[in-house]
Design a protein around this motif. Structure first.
Motif, short mmCIF file in Angstrom:
data_model
loop_
_atom_site.label_atom_id
_atom_site.label_comp_id
_atom_site.label_asym_id
_atom_site.label_seq_id
_atom_site.Cartn_x
_atom_site.Cartn_y
_atom_site.Cartn_z
N THR A 115 -48.95 41.35 27.98
CA THR A 115 -47.68 40.68 27.69
C THR A 115 -47.42 39.56 28.67
N LEU A 116 -47.64 39.82 29.95
CA LEU A 116 -47.38 38.81 30.98
C LEU A 116 -48.39 37.67 30.92
N ARG A 117 -49.66 37.99 30.65
CA ARG A 117 -50.67 36.92 30.53
C ARG A 117 -50.39 36.05 29.32
N ASP A 118 -50.01 36.68 28.20
CA ASP A 118 -49.71 35.90 27.00
C ASP A 118 -48.52 34.98 27.21
N HIS A 119 -47.55 35.43 28.00
CA HIS A 119 -46.32 34.65 28.18
C HIS A 119 -46.46 33.60 29.27
N TYR A 120 -47.07 33.99 30.40
CA TYR A 120 -47.11 33.08 31.56
C TYR A 120 -48.48 32.43 31.78
N GLY A 121 -49.48 32.78 30.99
CA GLY A 121 -50.80 32.19 31.14
C GLY A 121 -51.81 33.18 31.67
N GLN A 122 -53.07 32.97 31.31
CA GLN A 122 -54.13 33.91 31.66
C GLN A 122 -54.40 33.98 33.16
N ARG A 123 -53.95 32.98 33.91
CA ARG A 123 -54.23 32.96 35.35
C ARG A 123 -53.13 33.61 36.19
N ILE A 124 -52.13 34.17 35.57
CA ILE A 124 -50.97 34.64 36.32
C ILE A 124 -51.36 35.61 37.45
#
Length: 215
Positions: A115-124
């Motif tokens: 969820t966080l990678r999809d929202h903030y980017g794969q490099r988060i």
């Protein structure tokens, strides 16, 4: 405001100052050692290896985990669910929690991560870990949960050494976050027979001394 908006609003002088500050931090990191463990096999001994290198042999000063922020989130859910004061993710990660439809802490952590990678980017999580490494007071750092190409690329920029752990007679697991680095370069390989832990520790010493022979 996201990072792109922030950069757009920065003046040229501010951009130069930020670049100089980052360059200074990277120069200060020169000479430190980073060892990253990867394995496409579940429960292969990555965290066991990292803890032994830091707590027993003490060649490395700190363990950094890409998933640490996620484990903190799962810890909050687990303590709320269980009411106990103790939490050891590695011991309970596969235990179903009835309040969460039988999902395990590992399941919940994967869901939060996606969820966080999809929202903030794969490099988060790679970016968060890079700041953790730069801010660490420890001279040498070991990574216990390398999984993704973005994480590999970030560590390669630091000059990290990469070690692949192999578990004989165990199937490779391939998911969105597992088995993703099979086509990447590794500096060394360790075979964990899952029989004698002391043999595993001896192999760790051999690998580290081969990767940094001058020490």
């Amino acid at each position: 405001m996201n990072s792109v908006d922030l950069v757009d609003k920065m003046s040229y002088a501010e951009m130069v100052h930020l670049r100089e500050a980052l360059d200074k931090r990277f120069r200060a990191f020169d000479g430190r050692k980073i060892l990253a463990f990867y394995s496409p096999y579940p429960s292969s001994g990555k965290t066991t290896a990292a803890k032994w290198l830091t707590h027993t042999w003490r060649y490395f000063g700190r363990v950094v985990s890409f998933s640490e922020p996620l484990k903190d989130m799962v810890k909050s859910l687990y303590l709320y669910h269980d009411g106990q004061s103790l939490f050891d993710y590695n011991k309970i990660k596969n235990e179903p929690m009835l309040e969460f439809d039988g999902d395990t802490p590992r399941d919940i952590m994967c869901l939060l991560g996606k969820t966080l990678r999809d929202h903030y980017g794969q490099r988060i999580f790679a970016d968060l870990a890079s700041m953790c490494i730069l801010n660490s007071a420890a001279e040498n750092v070991v990574i216990d949960d390398l999984r993704l190409p973005e994480e590999y690329d970030m560590l390669a920029g630091f000059g990290a050494k990469f070690v692949r752990i192999v578990v004989p007679d165990r199937k490779i697991v391939t998911t969105d976050t597992e088995g993703r680095l099979e086509d990447h370069h590794f500096d060394a390989k360790i075979v964990n027979e899952m029989i004698n832990i002391h043999d595993f520790y001896q192999d760790l010493v051999k690998v580290v001394t081969q990767l940094w022979p001058q020490d």
